[in-house]
Design an enzyme around this catalytic site. Sequence first.
Site, mmCIF file in Angstrom:
data_model
loop_
_atom_site.group_PDB
_atom_site.id
_atom_site.type_symbol
_atom_site.label_atom_id
_atom_site.label_comp_id
_atom_site.label_asym_id
_atom_site.label_seq_id
_atom_site.Cartn_x
_atom_site.Cartn_y
_atom_site.Cartn_z
ATOM 1 N N ARG A 35 -9.357 1.027 8.799
ATOM 2 C CA ARG A 35 -9.107 0.237 8.784
ATOM 3 C C ARG A 35 -10.390 -0.510 10.135
ATOM 4 O O ARG A 35 -9.908 -2.041 9.383
ATOM 5 C CB ARG A 35 -8.278 -0.005 9.758
ATOM 6 C CG ARG A 35 -6.465 -0.092 9.252
ATOM 7 C CD ARG A 35 -5.249 -0.531 10.308
ATOM 8 N NE ARG A 35 -4.348 -1.001 9.621
ATOM 9 C CZ ARG A 35 -2.804 0.070 9.423
ATOM 10 N NH1 ARG A 35 -3.251 1.382 8.629
ATOM 11 N NH2 ARG A 35 -2.031 -0.918 8.831
ATOM 12 N N ARG A 79 11.219 -6.387 5.370
ATOM 13 C CA ARG A 79 10.905 -5.092 5.670
ATOM 14 C C ARG A 79 11.498 -4.897 6.797
ATOM 15 O O ARG A 79 12.234 -3.881 7.272
ATOM 16 C CB ARG A 79 10.181 -4.200 5.102
ATOM 17 C CG ARG A 79 9.624 -2.986 5.663
ATOM 18 C CD ARG A 79 7.987 -2.874 4.749
ATOM 19 N NE ARG A 79 7.151 -2.861 6.786
ATOM 20 C CZ ARG A 79 5.947 -2.455 6.211
ATOM 21 N NH1 ARG A 79 5.556 -2.468 5.167
ATOM 22 N NH2 ARG A 79 5.148 -2.899 6.957
ATOM 23 N N LYS A 124 0.422 -1.346 -0.026
ATOM 24 C CA LYS A 124 -0.222 0.154 0.198
ATOM 25 C C LYS A 124 1.090 1.277 -0.225
ATOM 26 O O LYS A 124 0.517 1.999 -1.065
ATOM 27 C CB LYS A 124 -1.305 -0.024 1.343
ATOM 28 C CG LYS A 124 -1.693 -1.017 1.023
ATOM 29 C CD LYS A 124 -2.923 -0.874 2.449
ATOM 30 C CE LYS A 124 -2.567 -0.549 3.736
ATOM 31 N NZ LYS A 124 -1.715 -2.087 4.350
ATOM 32 N N ARG A 175 -0.635 -8.370 13.044
ATOM 33 C CA ARG A 175 -1.155 -7.275 12.975
ATOM 34 C C ARG A 175 -2.203 -7.882 11.303
ATOM 35 O O ARG A 175 -3.049 -8.115 10.516
ATOM 36 C CB ARG A 175 -0.369 -6.268 11.797
ATOM 37 C CG ARG A 175 0.388 -5.450 12.853
ATOM 38 C CD ARG A 175 1.641 -4.858 12.474
ATOM 39 N NE ARG A 175 1.791 -4.854 11.014
ATOM 40 C CZ ARG A 175 3.049 -4.731 10.326
ATOM 41 N NH1 ARG A 175 3.811 -5.322 11.264
ATOM 42 N NH2 ARG A 175 3.321 -4.060 9.362
ATOM 43 N N ARG A 229 11.806 -1.377 11.161
ATOM 44 C CA ARG A 229 10.441 -0.866 11.919
ATOM 45 C C ARG A 229 10.184 -1.509 12.911
ATOM 46 O O ARG A 229 10.334 -2.526 12.475
ATOM 47 C CB ARG A 229 9.103 -0.535 10.880
ATOM 48 C CG ARG A 229 8.884 0.562 10.404
ATOM 49 C CD ARG A 229 7.918 0.279 9.010
ATOM 50 N NE ARG A 229 6.322 -0.573 9.561
ATOM 51 C CZ ARG A 229 5.529 -0.105 8.749
ATOM 52 N NH1 ARG A 229 5.241 0.077 8.109
ATOM 53 N NH2 ARG A 229 3.715 -0.491 9.743
HETATM 54 P P1 AMP Z 1 0.563 1.540 8.543
HETATM 55 O O1 AMP Z 1 1.830 2.181 8.488
HETATM 56 O O2 AMP Z 1 -0.775 1.467 7.417
HETATM 57 O O3 AMP Z 1 0.885 -0.606 7.964
HETATM 58 O O4 AMP Z 1 0.723 1.144 10.483
HETATM 59 C C1 AMP Z 1 1.117 1.304 10.775
HETATM 60 C C2 AMP Z 1 0.474 0.723 12.300
HETATM 61 O O5 AMP Z 1 -0.702 1.923 12.816
HETATM 62 C C3 AMP Z 1 -0.809 0.282 12.204
HETATM 63 O O6 AMP Z 1 -0.169 -1.466 12.702
HETATM 64 C C4 AMP Z 1 -1.517 0.469 13.603
HETATM 65 O O7 AMP Z 1 -1.218 -0.034 14.664
HETATM 66 C C5 AMP Z 1 -1.510 1.747 13.598
HETATM 67 N N1 AMP Z 1 -2.160 2.659 12.321
HETATM 68 C C6 AMP Z 1 -2.306 3.068 10.935
HETATM 69 N N2 AMP Z 1 -3.540 3.424 10.746
HETATM 70 C C7 AMP Z 1 -4.265 3.151 11.884
HETATM 71 C C8 AMP Z 1 -5.961 2.866 11.376
HETATM 72 N N3 AMP Z 1 -6.567 3.551 10.793
HETATM 73 N N4 AMP Z 1 -6.287 3.033 12.583
HETATM 74 C C9 AMP Z 1 -5.685 2.474 14.177
HETATM 75 N N5 AMP Z 1 -4.347 2.185 13.782
HETATM 76 C C10 AMP Z 1 -3.979 2.360 12.664
#
Ligand code: AMP
Length: 185
Positions: free
Chosen positions: A88, A127, A15, A144, A133
């Site tokens: 999400r 990654r 994404k 996740r 990360r």
């Molecule tokens: P990402 O970079 O999109 O993989 O997001 C990393 C982490 O950020 C996720 O595992 C959540 O802990 C938090 N996060 C990102 N977007 C959301 C969302 N829309 N709602 C809740 N937590 C989020």
Amino acid sequence: MVNRLIIFGPPGAGKGTQAKLIAEKLGIGHLSTGEALRNEIKSGSELGKKVQEIMNKGHLVSDEIVIEIVRGALKRAEKGFILDGFPRTLGQAEVLEGIFREMKIFGIKVINLEVDEEELIKRLLNRAKLEGRADDNEQTIRNRMNVYNRETKPILDFYSKIGNLKNVFGMGSVEEVLGRVLKVV
Ligand code: AMP
């Protein structure tokens, strides 16, 4: 071409990578809630400390926090946007519909990146080595994936019913996937 997009898919589907390229190509804003949260952590704020604890476990941050981030970012995205990592949960998807109505934003397209689970795990572990990360370790990755299957995946039905969902095969090179995405937007 539509300049109001949501990019959707499980962790590791690509994404962030695709959203960045699409945003550059279309001259629109890349709004990543994950990135915004990581910046909040870096800032060292009280909120950042709370967020870090939740994120490192692979759990979702509260709707309240992410909705505020999205609302602010949408206000600034005059030339269009691609939302990455939001919504999400079904609750977030419903709130987002309300925000779109309120801001008179219509004609959204949702791109769903489809990638095998085995490939997802492989990409996330890779990654972890490359980017370091904090939430890319095996236990967190498993959390996740569970969160995605339980809370996020049902949103696909929601957008499928609205009729704006575009499924895109997400395997192959970055360029190949980008080509497929650009064809459907
Ligand atoms: P990402 O970079 O999109 O993989 O997001 C990393 C982490 O950020 C996720 O595992 C959540 O802990 C938090 N996060 C990102 N977007 C959301 C969302 N829309 N709602 C809740 N937590 C989020």
